[in-house]
Scaffold this active site. Structure first.
Site, PDB file in Angstrom:
ATOM      1  N   LYS A   1       0.840  -1.204   0.000  1.00 23.84           N
ATOM      2  CA  LYS A   1       0.000   0.000   0.000  1.00 23.84           C
ATOM      3  C   LYS A   1       0.875   1.255   0.000  1.00 23.84           C
ATOM      4  CE  LYS A   1      -3.783  -2.434   2.195  1.00 23.84           C
ATOM      5  NZ  LYS A   1      -4.359  -2.946   3.438  1.00 23.84           N
TER       6      LYS A   1
ATOM      7  N   GLN B   1      -4.732  -1.916   9.823  1.00 24.69           N
ATOM      8  CA  GLN B   1      -4.563  -3.198   9.117  1.00 24.69           C
ATOM      9  C   GLN B   1      -5.102  -4.363   9.955  1.00 24.69           C
ATOM     10  OE1 GLN B   1      -3.242  -3.599   5.915  1.00 24.69           O
ATOM     11  NE2 GLN B   1      -3.862  -5.732   6.169  1.00 24.69           N
TER      12      GLN B   1
ATOM     13  N   ASP C   1     -11.621   2.879   4.591  1.00 27.08           N
ATOM     14  CA  ASP C   1     -12.012   1.469   4.467  1.00 27.08           C
ATOM     15  C   ASP C   1     -13.530   1.329   4.335  1.00 27.08           C
ATOM     16  OD1 ASP C   1     -10.004  -0.397   4.281  1.00 27.08           O
ATOM     17  OD2 ASP C   1      -9.598  -0.452   6.436  1.00 27.08           O
TER      18      ASP C   1
END
Ligand code: NAP
Length: 288
Positions: free
Chosen positions: A32, A76, A102
């Site tokens: 990422k 994460q 997210d």
């Protein structure tokens, strides 16, 4: 990115929080950060040891909530078991909704139900992007989603429904799963069961999107899925592990289109994360 950076005097910023030493999580976070750098987006990672407590993690999230230079926040998964069974949900609850790239905050989930979410979960959004770019008709299609998690299955089903597919959500208690899924023109699998979806699950010509990713270290599983001399079996022989999707390779003989694992939905998920971060940055700039 360049237009935002010129207007704001800084690039869009993504704050990633990584807890513990799970090797796969480190790989995902590095991917990422690398992709962000390639597109001109600033991403940094706050790392906490596996022994960190949930309040310590929430304090890092709160710092990012207050930060002027972070437009998006990503914690994460998975979190260490020691943080408790509901730790992820408690973290999603405290991320500011306008930085929730997210799309897991209940406010954004509620807006997704009403088809007005500014930030939508990246993996299901990536699947939609894949279907649209492959010119697979969604409106009017019958779609089946295997999996009903908050992060993939449910938002996936909602996104397909909002695009006028007729959607069936399947899960571990679905009776006669192949009979249900073989009615579908579009089949999305998000289970995490290596090679579970065999040709009898699939309507001939259907578009099959494989979201599942399972790290397989069991030789018997690899031998069941991949023929002797195949590239994937050779790769397992060299590395001793293989990332495998939910879909059995024989499905390629039946499906009209099939996304690969690895290399299908995974990279798109990262692209959609960066797009969400840019969106969040633009919204925050406009709100000033
Ligand atoms: P999850 O929370 O474990 O959910 C799995 C779902 O599959 C559950 O709804 C479960 O049903 C269902 N399921 C399990 N076994 C089944 C069976 N035998 N028959 C029918 N349904 C079954 O997993 P997740 O977080 O949604 O992730 C799913 C997969 O996608 C994982 O492999 C994950 O690694 C992968 N993933 C990939 C990406 C990417 O970027 N490529 C991103 C996110 C996730 P119940 O609800 O009844 O238990």
């Amino acid at each position: 990115m360049a237009a935002f950076t010129a207007r704001a005097g800084r690039p869009p910023g993504l704050g990633i929080v990584l807890v513990g030493d799970d090797p796969a999580s480190h790989l995902y976070v590095n991917a990422k950060i690398k992709s962000a750098a390639e597109t001109g987006l600033h991403a940094d990672c706050s790392q906490l040891p596996a022994s960190a407590s949930l309040p310590e993690l929430l304090a890092v999230v709160e710092r990012l909530n207050q930060s002027e230079v972070h437009d998006g926040i990503l914690v994460q998964s998975p979190l260490p078991d020691s943080m408790g069974a509901d730790a992820e949900r408690r973290v999603f609850d405290v991320v500011r909704p306008d930085k929730d790239v997210d799309g897991f905050h209940p406010v954004n989930v509620g807006k997704l139900v009403q088809n007005r979410a500014p930030l939508v979960a990246c993996t299901p959004s990536g699947v939609i992007e894949m279907l649209e770019r492959s010119q697979i008709a969604i409106a009017g299609a019958r779609a089946a989603v295997i999996g009903r998690s908050d992060i993939v299955g449910k938002p996936m089903a909602l996104l397909l429904m909002h695009r006028n597919a007729t959607v069936t959500i399947c899960h571990s208690r679905t009776a006669n799963l192949p009979r249900v899924t073989s009615q579908a023109d579009i089949l999305v699998t998000a289970m995490g069961r290596a090679g579970f979806v065999t040709p009898d699950f699939v309507k001939p010509g259907a578009a099959v999107v494989d979201v599942g990713t399972t790290q397989v270290t069991d030789r018997a599983v690899v031998e069941r899925l991949f023929a002797p001399g195949s590239k994937r079996r050779d790769a397992f022989g060299r590395r001793g592990s293989l990332v495998v999707g939910d879909v059995h390779p024989d499905v390629a003989n039946v499906a009209g289109a099939l996304s690969p694992v690895p290399g299908g939905v995974g990279p798109l998920t990262i692209a959609l994360l960066l797009r969400n971060t840019l969106r969040a940055a633009e919204e925050r700039l406009a709100a000033r």
